[in-house]
Design a protein around this motif. Structure first.
Motif, PDB file in Angstrom:
ATOM      1  N   TRP A 169       0.924  -1.440   0.024  1.00 51.44           N
ATOM      2  CA  TRP A 169       0.176  -0.076   0.095  1.00 51.44           C
ATOM      3  C   TRP A 169       0.808   1.356   0.094  1.00 51.44           C
ATOM      4  N   GLU A 170       1.986   1.116   0.560  1.00 49.71           N
ATOM      5  CA  GLU A 170       2.757   2.542   0.553  1.00 49.71           C
ATOM      6  C   GLU A 170       3.471   2.510  -0.883  1.00 49.71           C
ATOM      7  N   LYS A 224       0.421   4.123  -2.906  1.00 47.97           N
ATOM      8  CA  LYS A 224       0.067   5.556  -2.450  1.00 47.97           C
ATOM      9  C   LYS A 224       1.153   6.350  -3.166  1.00 47.97           C
ATOM     10  N   TRP A 231       0.606   6.521  -7.229  1.00 49.67           N
ATOM     11  CA  TRP A 231      -0.296   7.254  -7.625  1.00 49.67           C
ATOM     12  C   TRP A 231      -0.386   8.496  -7.451  1.00 49.67           C
TER      13      TRP A 231
END
Length: 316
Positions: free
Chosen positions: A263-264, A267, A270
């Motif tokens: 997820w890091e 992020k 993105w």
């Protein structure tokens, strides 16, 4: 009677065309050119995927009260003196064994529950004819990190100093710093190096050889070293006075390198993608408005609709 504008809203016009029309093909091409190139630009600019990150943490360090000392005397005939906290090592030394007086104290200076500095003092008794010209000293520590992954290891500080003139005292003031050859994991429990630096139960002399200990320790991907020690060699020892080692070892906060989680990484990627996508959205919005308003592709305009976007494409 004067008239005033009391309320306004933008008019909206739609454009209709078939699904197999040039207008539909144009919209499909515009969408592809809007969303795909920003991804390629972000990826080709390097650093799109976050492969390594870092954070700062104060480690939890404790001195394990394990010591190995080798003191070289003034000549080859004099030889050396040795001592450690490992009984098996001491039994191997024979006449070279000399038991010192050791005192230690750890301080938590900022009262955060973690030790900040070690005060170590060793007094090695000497005869009047013995003179120390070099010292090799190993101190072992328990070293832990908790903020990301729980990393636990047993580490050491190695001190080596030699001088041409016999000394009375060696003073050292340095930092126990973390060295990483590869980043840590972002989570979980890592105890791969939670093993003793010195095999204190071994009866074999090769397990206490400093070259063997250092080689095995440096083979690790994560170690600690004593940096900025700035050893001060004091001379002028009185007869029968002991040789003294005074060491102040600080445990500073470290910048820890680690492998980011999924997820890091998303992020970080993105943010890069969207920052480029906004530019493409702005450009192609104006291209589509020009194409439809000027009937570059054949469509059927419809009457004004409720407030919304500046225009809509209706495909039937």
């Amino acid at each position: 009677m004067a008239l005033y504008e009391l309320y306004s809203h933008p008019a909206e016009r739609g454009y209709r065309a078939g699904l197999c029309s040039k207008a539909a093909l144009f919209l499909l091409l515009a969408a592809a050119l809007t969303y795909i190139p920003p991804l390629l630009v972000a990826f080709r600019s390097h650093g799109f995927w976050l492969k390594r990150s870092s954070y700062e943490e104060q480690p939890t360090v404790h001195f394990q009260h394990q010591v190995l000392l080798v003191a070289l005397l003034g000549s080859e005939r004099d030889g050396f003196l040795a001592w450690s906290t490992f009984p098996a090592f001491n039994r191997l030394q024979g006449d070279h064994l000399r038991v010192p007086l050791v005192s230690t104290r750890e301080e938590d200076r900022n009262q955060d529950g973690k030790m900040d500095v070690l005060h170590f003092k060793l007094e090695l008794p000497l005869q009047s004819t013995e003179h120390v010209v070099a010292v090799q000293l190993i101190l072992t520590f328990s070293y832990q990190l908790h903020r990301m992954s729980t990393f636990v290891m047993q580490s050491m500080a190695f001190l080596q100093s030699s001088f041409a003139v016999p000394g009375s005292q060696l003073y050292v003031n340095g930092d126990l710093r973390l060295q990483q050859k590869q980043p840590l994991h972002y989570g979980g429990l890592d105890v791969r190096y939670n093993v003793s630096v010195i095999n204190g139960t071994s009866p074999f002399a090769c397990d206490y050889d400093l070259t063997h200990i250092i080689a095995a320790y440096q083979a690790r991907n994560v170690t600690t070293i004593l940096t900025d020690a700035n050893p001060i060699w004091l001379v002028g020892r009185a007869a029968e006075a002991p040789f003294v080692i005074n060491a102040v070892i600080r445990y500073p906060a470290e910048v820890i390198s680690y492998l980011p989680g999924f997820w890091e990484m998303i992020k970080f990627a993105w943010i890069q993608y969207v920052s480029i996508l906004l530019i493409f959205l702005w450009v192609f919005e104006r291209i589509k408005r020009f194409v439809f308003q000027n009937q570059v592709v054949t469509t059927v305009p419809v009457t004004a609709m409720p407030q919304g976007e500046l225009y809509k494409e209706h495909l039937s």
